[in-house]
Design a protein around this motif. Structure first.
Motif, PDB file in Angstrom:
ATOM      1  N   ARG A 524       5.656  65.202  -9.461  1.00  0.00           N
ATOM      2  CA  ARG A 524       4.203  64.992  -9.527  1.00  0.00           C
ATOM      3  C   ARG A 524       3.879  63.503  -9.702  1.00  0.00           C
ATOM      4  N   GLU A 525       4.628  62.817 -10.557  1.00  0.00           N
ATOM      5  CA  GLU A 525       4.404  61.377 -10.741  1.00  0.00           C
ATOM      6  C   GLU A 525       4.701  60.616  -9.457  1.00  0.00           C
ATOM      7  N   ALA A 526       5.790  60.995  -8.778  1.00  0.00           N
ATOM      8  CA  ALA A 526       6.132  60.343  -7.516  1.00  0.00           C
ATOM      9  C   ALA A 526       5.043  60.557  -6.481  1.00  0.00           C
ATOM     10  N   ASP A 527       4.490  61.775  -6.450  1.00  0.00           N
ATOM     11  CA  ASP A 527       3.424  62.097  -5.496  1.00  0.00           C
ATOM     12  C   ASP A 527       2.199  61.216  -5.743  1.00  0.00           C
ATOM     13  N   ALA A 528       1.815  61.081  -7.004  1.00  0.00           N
ATOM     14  CA  ALA A 528       0.648  60.239  -7.336  1.00  0.00           C
ATOM     15  C   ALA A 528       0.914  58.781  -6.970  1.00  0.00           C
ATOM     16  N   LEU A 529       2.130  58.314  -7.195  1.00  0.00           N
ATOM     17  CA  LEU A 529       2.486  56.927  -6.891  1.00  0.00           C
ATOM     18  C   LEU A 529       2.370  56.658  -5.394  1.00  0.00           C
ATOM     19  N   MET A 530       2.892  57.590  -4.559  1.00  0.00           N
ATOM     20  CA  MET A 530       2.834  57.394  -3.110  1.00  0.00           C
ATOM     21  C   MET A 530       1.414  57.557  -2.581  1.00  0.00           C
ATOM     22  N   GLN A 531       0.649  58.460  -3.186  1.00  0.00           N
ATOM     23  CA  GLN A 531      -0.736  58.656  -2.745  1.00  0.00           C
ATOM     24  C   GLN A 531      -1.550  57.381  -2.961  1.00  0.00           C
ATOM     25  N   ALA A 532      -1.318  56.706  -4.083  1.00  0.00           N
ATOM     26  CA  ALA A 532      -2.026  55.446  -4.354  1.00  0.00           C
ATOM     27  C   ALA A 532      -1.618  54.360  -3.371  1.00  0.00           C
ATOM     28  N   LEU A 533      -0.406  54.444  -2.859  1.00  0.00           N
ATOM     29  CA  LEU A 533       0.110  53.433  -1.942  1.00  0.00           C
ATOM     30  C   LEU A 533      -0.366  53.655  -0.509  1.00  0.00           C
ATOM     31  N   LEU A 534      -0.821  54.879  -0.202  1.00  0.00           N
ATOM     32  CA  LEU A 534      -1.099  55.297   1.169  1.00  0.00           C
ATOM     33  C   LEU A 534      -2.046  54.357   1.930  1.00  0.00           C
ATOM     34  N   PRO A 535      -3.153  53.900   1.351  1.00  0.00           N
ATOM     35  CA  PRO A 535      -4.086  53.051   2.123  1.00  0.00           C
ATOM     36  C   PRO A 535      -3.446  51.762   2.637  1.00  0.00           C
ATOM     37  N   ASP A 536      -2.416  51.281   1.985  1.00  0.00           N
ATOM     38  CA  ASP A 536      -1.808  50.017   2.373  1.00  0.00           C
ATOM     39  C   ASP A 536      -0.671  50.186   3.382  1.00  0.00           C
ATOM     40  N   LEU A 537      -0.353  51.430   3.751  1.00  0.00           N
ATOM     41  CA  LEU A 537       0.816  51.661   4.609  1.00  0.00           C
ATOM     42  C   LEU A 537       0.504  51.584   6.098  1.00  0.00           C
ATOM     43  N   GLU A 538      -0.742  51.887   6.486  1.00  0.00           N
ATOM     44  CA  GLU A 538      -1.063  51.966   7.906  1.00  0.00           C
ATOM     45  C   GLU A 538      -0.836  50.641   8.621  1.00  0.00           C
ATOM     46  N   SER A 539      -1.205  49.533   7.970  1.00  0.00           N
ATOM     47  CA  SER A 539      -1.128  48.227   8.628  1.00  0.00           C
ATOM     48  C   SER A 539       0.234  47.566   8.470  1.00  0.00           C
ATOM     49  N   VAL A 540       1.164  48.238   7.786  1.00  0.00           N
ATOM     50  CA  VAL A 540       2.469  47.622   7.515  1.00  0.00           C
ATOM     51  C   VAL A 540       3.547  48.371   8.293  1.00  0.00           C
ATOM     52  N   ASP A 541       4.269  47.670   9.145  1.00  0.00           N
ATOM     53  CA  ASP A 541       5.357  48.274   9.903  1.00  0.00           C
ATOM     54  C   ASP A 541       6.685  47.711   9.407  1.00  0.00           C
ATOM     55  N   THR A 542       7.192  48.313   8.333  1.00  0.00           N
ATOM     56  CA  THR A 542       8.465  47.884   7.775  1.00  0.00           C
ATOM     57  C   THR A 542       9.281  49.120   7.418  1.00  0.00           C
ATOM     58  N   GLU A 543      10.538  48.896   7.097  1.00  0.00           N
ATOM     59  CA  GLU A 543      11.388  50.000   6.666  1.00  0.00           C
ATOM     60  C   GLU A 543      10.814  50.651   5.406  1.00  0.00           C
ATOM     61  N   GLY A 544      10.277  49.816   4.515  1.00  0.00           N
ATOM     62  CA  GLY A 544       9.717  50.355   3.286  1.00  0.00           C
ATOM     63  C   GLY A 544       8.523  51.260   3.541  1.00  0.00           C
ATOM     64  N   SER A 545       7.677  50.916   4.512  1.00  0.00           N
ATOM     65  CA  SER A 545       6.503  51.748   4.787  1.00  0.00           C
ATOM     66  C   SER A 545       6.923  53.082   5.385  1.00  0.00           C
ATOM     67  N   VAL A 546       7.965  53.089   6.203  1.00  0.00           N
ATOM     68  CA  VAL A 546       8.491  54.350   6.741  1.00  0.00           C
ATOM     69  C   VAL A 546       9.017  55.223   5.599  1.00  0.00           C
ATOM     70  N   SER A 547       9.790  54.619   4.697  1.00  0.00           N
ATOM     71  CA  SER A 547      10.338  55.368   3.563  1.00  0.00           C
ATOM     72  C   SER A 547       9.234  55.912   2.672  1.00  0.00           C
ATOM     73  N   ALA A 548       8.170  55.118   2.482  1.00  0.00           N
ATOM     74  CA  ALA A 548       7.067  55.550   1.627  1.00  0.00           C
ATOM     75  C   ALA A 548       6.367  56.776   2.222  1.00  0.00           C
ATOM     76  N   LEU A 549       6.116  56.763   3.532  1.00  0.00           N
ATOM     77  CA  LEU A 549       5.480  57.907   4.174  1.00  0.00           C
ATOM     78  C   LEU A 549       6.355  59.156   4.074  1.00  0.00           C
ATOM     79  N   MET A 550       7.644  58.980   4.303  1.00  0.00           N
ATOM     80  CA  MET A 550       8.530  60.136   4.241  1.00  0.00           C
ATOM     81  C   MET A 550       8.608  60.696   2.824  1.00  0.00           C
ATOM     82  N   LEU A 551       8.665  59.820   1.829  1.00  0.00           N
ATOM     83  CA  LEU A 551       8.696  60.290   0.452  1.00  0.00           C
ATOM     84  C   LEU A 551       7.409  61.029   0.112  1.00  0.00           C
ATOM     85  N   TYR A 552       6.278  60.527   0.590  1.00  0.00           N
ATOM     86  CA  TYR A 552       5.008  61.214   0.331  1.00  0.00           C
ATOM     87  C   TYR A 552       4.995  62.593   0.994  1.00  0.00           C
ATOM     88  N   GLY A 553       5.573  62.684   2.179  1.00  0.00           N
ATOM     89  CA  GLY A 553       5.687  63.990   2.828  1.00  0.00           C
ATOM     90  C   GLY A 553       6.492  64.972   1.981  1.00  0.00           C
TER      91      GLY A 553
END
Length: 931
Positions: A524-553
């Motif tokens: 649940r904590e991880a989910d909240a952390l990734m949800q807060a990060l979501l708005p900043d992921l669309e404009s970023v094309d890096t390995e970290g942004s891919v990992s963040a989206l997958m973790l949120y999934g």
């Protein structure tokens, strides 16, 4: 003292199996009658005459012409032996003739290999002993052992044994015709060892292992023949104890040839001979003590050679030599303690790990450890590569700094500081140090963290990134406490530096923290952390942004939000393919994450499609076989299991589990996922003893890694409880399941494991139902239901299971209408499940049948039973205990309907399955009249 006279046929066939040079000594020992010896030698000479080959049955005719010894005539086609009709002769030996035979039963034709013995069992004691051994062998069930169907004694007093009819070639012919390489031969041999080990754990020794008793089908499936047959025939009467032992001398252990005690070590010796033959083409047990590798350069070129693909001596020298010689030790106590240990050494060899047969030494284990590039060394290598990567970035930054004057000072300072840090660290791992003084990966992490904190020359951002990298390495080693300290420190340092939320550095830090939270039961904590990060992921094309989206999934899936989980994971894959390229390792690994997520969401067809393709690409591109690859194998195994492709499941678990074991010596936090999944498969296919062994390892592993108070340990414990209930041990099952439930009630919510908590409640409800404690069973079932209803989109099968248990409780309380409503609702739920599991549908249909029986609607009840039986036959034909239960339930309905003859036939059909009575319910045992 009387001289034993052995039958001519037995002497001839035993001598024929030996090398020509070994035959005189054998005949000196076993054939003291000069006339009989002349007959044997004439037979051997005739067999060696290639100008006049002997057809089937010619041995009998030739023996009759040479001397008075005469074997009983072979029965003609169409003859009957017990319930079987003989079709044709498949083979003849000194003690038996093997026929292709058939039996018709209720319109179904059963094909068997029927072994008819040449010597009779005439005394009651002989027949009693035969029956005892026969019952033991009928119980032996293993996918790689040709099962014994039944045995008996015909009207002439000759014993017969009906075995599974196997179509295949001997293992030596198979590896030759398929031109298998050395590794493939070892994998095939490992399967043989595991099958032998399973029989040994059932207290059955083969006694005559040889290539002709190890067949491989066209699909590459191993089948062992004649398991325990030698024992079956050795205790019939005193006269037979004076006959030649039922074994092949060329593969017999020294104690077997000398008439000593027969133990599991006897089979281990024969396995050693077989392994030597598979890798060299020769039988390497000539007593010389030569290593198998020494045989390779002196191949005789004999027709039986199994070596086609050239095998270099260097690939056999060392570990393989040691393994074969250990198996062939003249002293049984010095051989492998079990066939399973031999298989384990083969698996360790294939994985590049030290083998137990090799003399222990520090240098040997260090060399194997380094060559594997996995486990602890892999962590060190990953650690050093990460540092070198940081160095490369820093040097690149220094180059840019030279080109951009306004950045020159800061970037050059960062590069120089990083270079100095790496140089100092690598000195601690100097090759000049004695091996036992070089630091372990854990020590390197500790030393590096200390230096990163204390080095005054490090750039603050470099310091934070180094701590983050060290935290990731600690987590990969299973050291979550140190990992959390390092990652939190890195995040806090970046926060104080004012790093932008959309920067690659901040996203990488958040992903590290999210992964740690998720893997330590704080989804649940991880989910909240990734949800807060979501708005900043669309404009970023890096390995970290891919990992963040997958973790949120993943965290959305754990929260029960299947739609968002799938959508986000698909976006992650598209981003990975755009950033890295479709065939890049990063994109392929992201695709495997998506496939695993689909498996978790019970979208098994989609999971199979994705994982099948990505695993094939992974192999084709020769990407590292790491834990992500192993997890993909596990999820593909689960998907194929649920899709009913049972024959394709076990190899995936074997490969994945072996890979996980090779990644890290000792307990490993990633291993239990595969072990628990494999145990569930073994339980459903009624291989209960194997499932128990696998679960024991899973629990031991989880307790070592996590301790008892952890959801992963609780899941393994709950799975063991379900297994114990299936084995009709509700008291032990209750203890296991309550222990799991206690942990899950305290941790499931924070960890996102509410479905597992509900499943444990449902399992305990089943146990209390079996104990007829209907009130507690009803309370537990009611507690489980809301969670499954909430997640019906992905947990429809579990919802149906809960409804079915509720219906069984209602019927036990006498409320037939409520029971029918629950059963009907369960079947309706299953209609909406993408792949309705038979294990959920069959109990619902059986429940409906029992309700209809209580309402005296016998014909309707029989229709339900017909559907349940047909479903089980089509999906899990080896489930003899489950099938026995359904047949006996049908018999009770037939008896209530007045169809006494049909009920008798159903009971007879159930008995024919020969299920272990101890695994049947009390009601079924009563129906079978088993005390």
């Amino acid at each position: 003292m009387t001289t034993r006279t052995h039958p001519l046929r037995e002497l001839f066939e035993a001598a024929l199996a030996l090398e020509p040079s070994d035959r005189p000594a054998f005949l000196d020992q076993h054939c003291t009658d000069p006339r009989q010896r002349a007959q044997v030698e004439a037979l051997l000479a005739a067999d060696a005459d290639e100008t006049e080959p002997l057809p089937a049955g010619a041995v009998d005719r030739l023996a009759e012409a040479i001397g008075p010894a005469k074997n009983p005539e072979t029965l003609p086609a169409g003859s009957r032996v017990g319930p079987f009709e003989l079709i044709k002769v498949l083979g003849e030996g000194g003690s038996s003739t093997v026929f292709h035979a058939v039996r018709d039963s209720e319109g179904a034709t059963q094909h068997v290999a029927l072994k008819l013995m040449r010597r009779g069992l005439y005394s009651p004691e002989a027949q009693r002993l035969f029956g005892r051994e026969q019952r033991a062998l009928v119980q032996l069930r293993h996918p790689n052992i040709a099962r014994m169907i039944e045995g008996g004694v015909n009207e002439s007093g000759l014993p017969y044994i009906a075995l599974e009819l196997v179509s295949g070639s001997t293992i030596t012919d198979f590896v030759r015709t398929r031109d298998l390489d050395l590794r493939a031969r070892q994998r095939l041999f490992s399967v043989v060892c595991l099958a032998v080990d399973a029989a040994h754990r059932a207290l059955i020794v083969h006694r005559d292992l040889k290539p002709s008793n190890v067949l491989v089908t066209e699909d590459g499936e191993v089948k062992l023949l004649d398991f325990g047959i030698a024992k079956l025939l050795s205790e019939d009467d005193g006269e037979n104890r004076t006959q030649m032992p039922a074994f092949t001398p060329a593969y017999a252990a020294p104690e077997q040839r000398d008439g000593g005690a027969i133990t599991t070590a006897t089979d281990v010796y024969a396995l050693g001979v077989l392994l030597g033959e598979l890798i060299t083409g020769e039988r390497v047990n000539d007593g010389s003590g030569r290593t198998p590798s020494s045989w390779i350069s002196t191949q005789s070129g004999s027709e039986r050679s199994v070596v086609v693909t050239p095998i270099a001596r260097r690939h056999v020298r060392g570990d393989l030599d040691a393994i074969v010689l250990k198996a062939l030790d003249a002293d049984p106590s010095q051989r492998y303690a079990s066939a399973g240990r031999l298989a384990d050494d083969i698996e360790r060899l294939l994985a590049g790990r030290p083998v137990s047969a090799h003399p222990p030494s520090g240098w040997y284990r260090t060399r194997k450890f380094v060559l594997r590039h996995k486990g602890g060394v892999a962590s060190t290598v990953a650690f050093l590569l990460a540092i070198f990567s940081a160095l490369g970035i820093a040097l690149w930054q220094a180059r840019i700094a030279r080109e951009q004057a306004h950045l020159a000072r800061s970037e050059s300072t960062r590069a120089n500081a990083t270079l100095g840090f790496i140089t100092d660290l690598l000195k601690t791992a100097s090759a000049d140090l004695p091996k036992d003084q070089r630091p372990t990966p854990e020590a390197l992490v500790e030393e590096a963290a200390k230096n990163a904190r204390e080095d005054p020359d490090l750039d603050p951002l470099v310091r934070a990134q180094l701590l983050l990298t060290l935290g990731e390495i600690a987590r990969s080693n299973g050291d979550n406490a140190d990992a959390e300290t390092l990652i939190n420190e890195a995040v806090e340092r970046e926060r104080k530096l004012g790093i932008a939320p959309s920067s690659p550095e901040w996203i990488a830090a958040m992903v590290s923290k999210g992964n740690l939270l998720h893997s330590t039961n704080r989804s649940r904590e991880a989910d909240a952390l990734m949800q807060a990060l979501l708005p900043d992921l669309e404009s970023v094309d890096t390995e970290g942004s891919v990992s963040a989206l997958m973790l949120y999934g993943v965290t959305r899936a754990y929260a029960g939000d299947a739609i968002t989980a799938s959508t986000v994971a698909t976006r992650a894959l598209a981003k990975a393919q755009r950033v890295f390229g479709p065939d890049s390792p990063d994109a392929i690994e992201t695709a495997t994450f998506l496939g695993q997520l689909c498996s978790n969401l019970r979208r098994y067809r989609e999971a199979e499609s994705i994982l099948e393709e990505t695993i094939a690409r992974w192999r084709r591109l020769q990407l590292p076989f790491n834990e992500q690859f192993a997890r993909s194998l596990f999820h593909l195994a689960v998907s194929r299991h649920r899709l009913g492709k049972l024959t394709e499941v076990e190899p995936l678990y074997h490969e994945g589990i072996a890979l996980m074991r090779s990644i890290q010596d000792g307990p490993f936090h990633r291993l239990s996922q595969g072990l628990v999944g494999y145990a569930l498969f073994l339980t459903e296919t009624e291989r209960f003893d194997e499932a128990q062994s696998v679960l024991d390892e899973a629990l031991s592993n989880d307790i070592s890694v996590y301790g008892k108070d952890h959801v992963s340990t609780a899941i393994a414990e709950d799975t063991r409880g379900a297994l114990q209930l299936a084995m009709q041990d509700p008291a032990t099952a209750e203890a296991s399941t309550r222990s799991a439930l206690d942990v899950l009630q305290r941790h499931a919510k924070a960890a996102g494991y509410e479905p597992e908590l509900a499943l444990a409640q449902l399992h305990l409800a089943r146990i209390k139902l079996a104990q007829r404690n209907y009130n507690e069973a009803a309370s537990l079932q009611a507690s489980s239901l809301p969670e499954f209803e909430h997640r019906a989109g992905t947990r429809g099968a579990e919802l149906a299971d809960s409804l079915c248990v509720g219906g069984e409780i209602a019927l036990a309380r006498g409320d037939a209408p409520a029971a029918m409503a629950q059963a009907d609702r369960g079947l309706t739920v299953l209609q909406g499940v993408e792949v309705p599991p038979a294990s959920s549908e069959i109990p619902c249909r059986a429940l409906r049948a029992n309700v209809l029986l209580s309402q005296q609607r016998h014909e309707d009840a029989l229709v339900e039973m017909k559907g349940a039986i047909a479903r089980l036959k089509s999906t899990n034909p080896e489930a003899r205990v489950a099938m026995t239960g359904l047949l006996l339930q049908r018999s009770r309905i037939e008896r209530a309907a007045g169809k006494t003859a049909d009920a008798t036939n159903s009971i007879a059909e159930a008995r024919q399955l020969a299920a272990n009575p101890d695994l049947l319910s009390p009601e079924d045992r009563t129906t079978l009249q088993v005390e």
